[in-house]
Motif scaffolding. Structure first.
Motif, short mmCIF file in Angstrom:
data_model
loop_
_atom_site.label_atom_id
_atom_site.label_comp_id
_atom_site.label_asym_id
_atom_site.label_seq_id
_atom_site.Cartn_x
_atom_site.Cartn_y
_atom_site.Cartn_z
N HIS A 140 -11.99 -3.60 17.80
CA HIS A 140 -12.40 -2.21 17.62
C HIS A 140 -11.84 -1.66 16.31
O HIS A 140 -12.53 -0.91 15.59
N GLU A 141 -10.59 -2.01 15.97
CA GLU A 141 -10.00 -1.54 14.71
C GLU A 141 -10.71 -2.14 13.50
O GLU A 141 -10.87 -1.47 12.47
N TRP A 142 -11.13 -3.39 13.63
CA TRP A 142 -11.88 -4.00 12.53
C TRP A 142 -13.21 -3.28 12.29
O TRP A 142 -13.64 -3.08 11.15
N LEU A 143 -13.87 -2.88 13.38
CA LEU A 143 -15.13 -2.15 13.24
C LEU A 143 -14.90 -0.79 12.57
O LEU A 143 -15.69 -0.37 11.71
N LYS A 144 -13.82 -0.10 12.98
CA LYS A 144 -13.48 1.16 12.33
C LYS A 144 -13.17 0.95 10.86
O LYS A 144 -13.57 1.74 10.00
N CYS A 145 -12.47 -0.14 10.58
CA CYS A 145 -12.10 -0.47 9.20
C CYS A 145 -13.35 -0.71 8.36
O CYS A 145 -13.46 -0.21 7.23
N VAL B 22 -6.92 7.01 6.60
CA VAL B 22 -6.60 5.61 6.96
C VAL B 22 -5.21 5.53 7.56
O VAL B 22 -4.99 4.87 8.59
N ALA B 23 -4.24 6.20 6.92
CA ALA B 23 -2.87 6.19 7.43
C ALA B 23 -2.80 6.80 8.83
O ALA B 23 -2.06 6.32 9.70
N LYS B 24 -3.59 7.85 9.08
CA LYS B 24 -3.59 8.48 10.40
C LYS B 24 -4.22 7.57 11.45
O LYS B 24 -3.75 7.51 12.59
N MET B 25 -5.28 6.88 11.08
CA MET B 25 -6.00 6.06 12.06
C MET B 25 -5.25 4.77 12.39
O MET B 25 -5.27 4.31 13.53
N ALA C 58 -1.15 -1.13 6.12
CA ALA C 58 -1.14 -2.07 4.99
C ALA C 58 -2.37 -2.98 5.04
O ALA C 58 -3.06 -3.17 4.03
N GLN C 59 -2.65 -3.54 6.22
CA GLN C 59 -3.80 -4.43 6.33
C GLN C 59 -5.10 -3.65 6.20
O GLN C 59 -6.04 -4.10 5.54
N ALA C 60 -5.15 -2.46 6.81
CA ALA C 60 -6.37 -1.66 6.73
C ALA C 60 -6.65 -1.22 5.30
O ALA C 60 -7.77 -1.31 4.82
N MET C 61 -5.61 -0.74 4.61
CA MET C 61 -5.79 -0.33 3.22
C MET C 61 -6.20 -1.49 2.33
O MET C 61 -7.06 -1.35 1.45
N GLY C 62 -5.58 -2.65 2.56
CA GLY C 62 -5.94 -3.82 1.77
C GLY C 62 -7.41 -4.17 1.91
O GLY C 62 -8.08 -4.46 0.92
N PHE C 63 -7.91 -4.13 3.15
CA PHE C 63 -9.32 -4.45 3.37
C PHE C 63 -10.23 -3.38 2.79
O PHE C 63 -11.23 -3.69 2.12
N ILE C 64 -9.91 -2.11 3.05
CA ILE C 64 -10.78 -1.01 2.60
C ILE C 64 -10.83 -0.93 1.08
O ILE C 64 -11.91 -0.80 0.48
N LEU C 65 -9.67 -1.04 0.43
CA LEU C 65 -9.65 -1.02 -1.04
C LEU C 65 -10.37 -2.23 -1.61
O LEU C 65 -11.12 -2.13 -2.59
N GLY C 66 -10.15 -3.38 -0.98
CA GLY C 66 -10.81 -4.60 -1.44
C GLY C 66 -12.31 -4.55 -1.26
O GLY C 66 -13.08 -4.94 -2.14
N PHE C 67 -12.75 -4.06 -0.09
CA PHE C 67 -14.19 -3.93 0.17
C PHE C 67 -14.83 -2.97 -0.83
O PHE C 67 -15.95 -3.21 -1.31
N GLY C 68 -14.11 -1.89 -1.15
CA GLY C 68 -14.62 -0.96 -2.14
C GLY C 68 -14.81 -1.62 -3.49
O GLY C 68 -15.83 -1.42 -4.16
N SER C 69 -13.83 -2.43 -3.90
CA SER C 69 -13.94 -3.15 -5.16
C SER C 69 -15.11 -4.13 -5.14
O SER C 69 -15.83 -4.27 -6.13
N LEU C 70 -15.29 -4.80 -4.01
CA LEU C 70 -16.39 -5.75 -3.88
C LEU C 70 -17.74 -5.03 -3.98
O LEU C 70 -18.67 -5.53 -4.61
#
Length: 390
Positions: A195-200, A308-311, A317-329
């Motif tokens: 569920h967290e991955w889907l939110k991410c 992101v920090a609230k959710m 750390a893992q959520a930000m890494g994925f979200i920032l990385g996905f944005g760059s991609l």
């Protein structure tokens, strides 16, 4: 720790300057390297692609080292990548240097956001994130004027890039010498649930849509104004500077004004909708509207990081890494599409992708805001029904 926050702010100021100074020099780079718009877009696309790798891989790195050490390492790599872009004449080595720069940008961005997350409290993070990303706005504001200064001093873009590569080296030395009393380090990599991955993934899509709007302006506005509207280099840089001035003003404003009565979701929704309108008006009527759009875009990214920090709390750390990385991609696709569409239809038509992406974010957030308000209304009704006074 105020000193740690100050270091994160300084780091993003440096990164933002190096990132955004590439836009004003882009026409010269295309001419010097003898590249078309489509092939030249790889200058930005390669950096964004490797930035995804840097953001995503670095959250594994901080299980052994602190976010401060990651900042120092990434700063050295930024210097190497920027100098490599300036020194090489061979196209494929040039792309390789862009890749090094991209990895370092991704790692640096993650380290900055984590340092603010670690040093701030839940009550202050919203303002601290706004303050952090106002540094990017300040750097972006300075970038066109730095480019004009480099030209005024008689340097070409390669010489200017070599000079600017000294800044991350200085930051790396400061980061290594800095000894905070405590630094957080993950004992193990946190595991996100399905569920967290889907939110991410959903949130990464929203952030990517916003980035398409902002980055299409920062990297292509000068080229559009010069090639299609006939503006001089200095006048085009002035418009870009105006956009970044309003972006900076907006982020400083939100770092001091909290708007406690308005939730993050509502402000994100309003920001996306008004920004889409201003961007469209700029393309169809007057570039003055692009300057105004800087203020309306300002709160989106910092409030997004706060959300992101609230959710995700300790899994941030893992959520930000994925979200920032996905944005760059996703920005890789943006640059490739902009390059192709500008060659086929003209840059002015290609830039319509900016307001359309912001309109998509606005539509998606409309659903989120509606559901959030519905839940809040139901909660108030239940509280009234179950009140002992009734």
């Amino acid at each position: 720790m105020p000193a740690l926050i100050l270091l994160a702010y300084t780091s993003l100021l440096m990164q933002g300057l190096l990132d955004n100074v590439r836009g004003p020099f882009f026409p010269e780079i295309l001419s010097d390297m003898h590249l078309s718009g489509t092939v030249g877009s790889l200058f930005f696309a390669t950096t964004s692609l490797l930035s995804f790798v840097g953001s995503w891989s670095s959250h594994f790195f901080i299980t052994r080292h602190s976010s401060l050490f990651l900042m120092a390492l990434a700063s050295v790599m930024v210097a190497c990548g920027f100098a490599g872009v300036a020194l090489t004449q061979e196209f494929y080595f040039w792309l390789g240097a862009c890749g090094v720069l991209g990895w370092a940008f991704g790692a640096l961005n993650l380290s900055q956001n984590l340092m603010v997350f670690e040093a701030g409290s839940a009550q202050t993070r919203r303002r601290l994130f706004s303050g952090l990303h106002s540094m990017y706005g300040l750097a972006a504001l300075l970038a066109p004027f730095v480019a004009s200064l480099v030209r005024w001093l008689g340097f070409n873009w390669r010489q200017g890039f070599l000079l600017l590569a000294l800044f991350p080296l200085v930051l790396a030395l400061v980061s290594v010498a800095f000894k905070p009393e405590r630094m957080q380090r993950m004992a193990k990599i946190p595991v996100l649930s399905r569920h967290e991955w889907l939110k991410c993934l959903a949130f990464a899509g929203l952030m990517s849509g916003y980035l398409w709007g902002e980055i299409s302006v920062s990297t292509r506005l000068v080229l559009w104004l010069r090639d299609e509207l006939g503006y001089s280099p200095d006048m085009a840089n002035l418009y870009l500077g105006g956009f970044f001035l309003t972006l900076l003003a907006g982020r400083i404003f939100f770092s001091f004004v909290h708007f406690a009565a308005l939730g993050n979701w509502f402000i994100l929704w309003l920001s996306a909708g008004v920004s889409a309108l201003c961007y469209f008006l700029a393309l169809e009527f007057s570039p003055v509207w692009i300057v105004i759009s800087g203020f309306t875009m300002a709160p989106f990214f910092p409030l997004g990081m706060d959300q992101v920090a609230k959710m995700f709390q300790q899994k941030s750390a893992q959520a930000m890494g994925f979200i920032l990385g996905f944005g760059s991609l996703s920005v890789v696709a943006l640059h490739l599409l902009l390059g192709y569409c500008s060659d086929e239809f003209g840059l002015g038509r290609a830039l319509l992708m900016g307001p359309l992406s912001l309109l998509f974010v606005f539509a998606a957030l409309s659903v989120v805001v509606w559901r959030t308000q519905s839940v809040a209304t139901k909660g108030r009704m239940d509280s009234t029904i179950n009140s002992p006074a009734l």
